[in-house]
Design an enzyme around this catalytic site. Structure first.
Site, PDB file in Angstrom:
ATOM      1  N   ASP A   1      -0.687  -2.595   9.802  1.00  0.00           N
ATOM      2  CA  ASP A   1      -1.589  -3.387   8.587  1.00  0.00           C
ATOM      3  C   ASP A   1      -2.631  -4.608   9.155  1.00  0.00           C
ATOM      4  OD1 ASP A   1      -2.092  -1.421   6.691  1.00  0.00           O
ATOM      5  OD2 ASP A   1      -0.491  -1.056   7.991  1.00  0.00           O
TER       6      ASP A   1
ATOM      7  N   ASP B   1       1.044   4.003   1.439  1.00  0.00           N
ATOM      8  CA  ASP B   1       1.698   5.053   2.443  1.00  0.00           C
ATOM      9  C   ASP B   1       2.876   3.819   3.616  1.00  0.00           C
ATOM     10  OD1 ASP B   1      -0.211   2.817   3.169  1.00  0.00           O
ATOM     11  OD2 ASP B   1      -0.480   3.670   5.526  1.00  0.00           O
TER      12      ASP B   1
ATOM     13  N   HIS C   1      -4.758  -8.748   6.816  1.00  0.00           N
ATOM     14  CA  HIS C   1      -4.946  -7.694   6.404  1.00  0.00           C
ATOM     15  C   HIS C   1      -5.434  -7.724   4.820  1.00  0.00           C
ATOM     16  CE1 HIS C   1      -4.482  -3.328   5.291  1.00  0.00           C
ATOM     17  NE2 HIS C   1      -4.014  -3.920   4.736  1.00  0.00           N
TER      18      HIS C   1
ATOM     19  N   HIS D   1       0.439  -1.518   0.053  1.00  0.00           N
ATOM     20  CA  HIS D   1       0.066  -0.005  -0.047  1.00  0.00           C
ATOM     21  C   HIS D   1       0.341   1.075  -0.189  1.00  0.00           C
ATOM     22  CE1 HIS D   1      -4.017  -2.043   1.807  1.00  0.00           C
ATOM     23  NE2 HIS D   1      -3.655  -2.057   0.223  1.00  0.00           N
TER      24      HIS D   1
END
Length: 304
Positions: free
Chosen positions: A206, A65, A138, A63
């Protein structure tokens, strides 16, 4: 001694005073980074640490971020005269993802070496670090990491003397090296006592709570774990988007019998994490709210 700095504590997007979640460690001059979102290299500068010394970069997942800061960091490492290869570790697809990001950083003065994780748990050893990557829960493939610094047993000079081991080999045996010489093989167990307690740090973001975290964080000196939400009423949202609340992270820390818990990866809506700390401490007293730049130097336990 393992030096450790929580470079950023934000999830999803950076905020003023809160960079995206990333961890950097240093051991014997070797740097290790876990995750590299936007702002990571600024956080390294703010800490006063060097880009040049980063030998290993681990990714929990892909992801934005957690990886969007990588191209800029690699360029800064090159500008810092890094020439030695850098090892990148992450879930399957790592080389493809990094190659795409490198469209804006095509030329580097050092090689990149890729280790793609494909098993539920993989153990690696490099640059003095022991690394265990373990699958968490996740909405994409995601891994947590346990860092271990092993410590050999005590060196007994009298054992070396009794066995007639030449003095020139003592230091190498103490460091764990096996030495064939003059028709004899000298091994560390000939002069060392039982392995002593090392240093252990577990990092995960996460994810929903999973037995893999408890297993891999067992008796860790430090667990750095996501606390996306502090508010109890956001439990359903945490479950839906595969994240954790403060209380869930604290229960994991208690079950794993860790020494200390640092919460991180806060939702942008969580402006004042400390307001929700007392509830987490009800489950695990040694819980702290991570903050950008929070650091510690972990040392080997003193011998009895």
């Amino acid at each position: 001694m393992l030096d450790l700095c929580l470079l950023g504590t934000g999830g999803m997007m950076p905020l003023p005073g809160r960079w995206l979640t990333s961890l950097m460690t240093k051991y014997n001059g070797k740097g290790l980074l876990i995750d590299c979102g936007e702002g990571t290299q600024i956080a390294i500068r703010e800490k006063g640490w060097s880009f040049h010394d980063i030998d290993i970069i681990c990714f929990t997942h892909y992801h934005g971020d957690h990886i969007s800061g990588l191209p800029g960091l690699l360029l800064s490492m090159g500008n810092a005269e890094r020439r030695e290869p850098v090892i990148l570790i992450g879930p399957k697809g790592l080389e493809r993802v990094v190659s795409a990001l490198r469209v804006i950083a095509p030329e580097l003065p050092f090689a990149l070496r890729f280790i793609e994780l494909t098993e539920p748990e993989q153990v690696l050893q490099m640059s003095g670090y022991g690394l265990t990557a373990f699958r968490v829960n996740h909405n994409v493939v995601c891994y947590g990491y346990t860092i271990t610094i092993r410590r050999n047993g005590r060196f007994y000079a009298e054992k070396a003397k009794e066995q007639g081991i030449p003095l020139q080999y003592w230091n190498r045996l103490q460091k764990g090296e096996t030495i064939p010489a003059d028709g004899t093989v000298y091994t560390p167990d000939m002069v060392l006592g039982p392995e002593r307690k090392g240093i252990k740090v577990t990092y995960c973001t996460d994810t929903r709570p999973t037995p893999a975290i408890v297993k891999n964080a067992e008796c860790a000196d430090l667990l750095i774990c996501e606390g996306m939400y502090g508010e109890a009423e956001k439990q359903a949202k945490a479950s839906e988007y595969k994240h954790m609340t403060f209380m869930e992270a604290a229960r994991i820390a208690k079950e794993a019998k860790v020494q200390e818990l640092w919460l991180t990866h806060y939702s942008p809506s969580l402006i004042r994490p400390k307001e929700f700390l007392p509830e987490a401490k009800r489950y695990f007293e040694h819980t702290k709210c991570g903050r950008d730049g929070m650091d510690v130097s972990l040392e080997f336990a003193k011998d009895e």
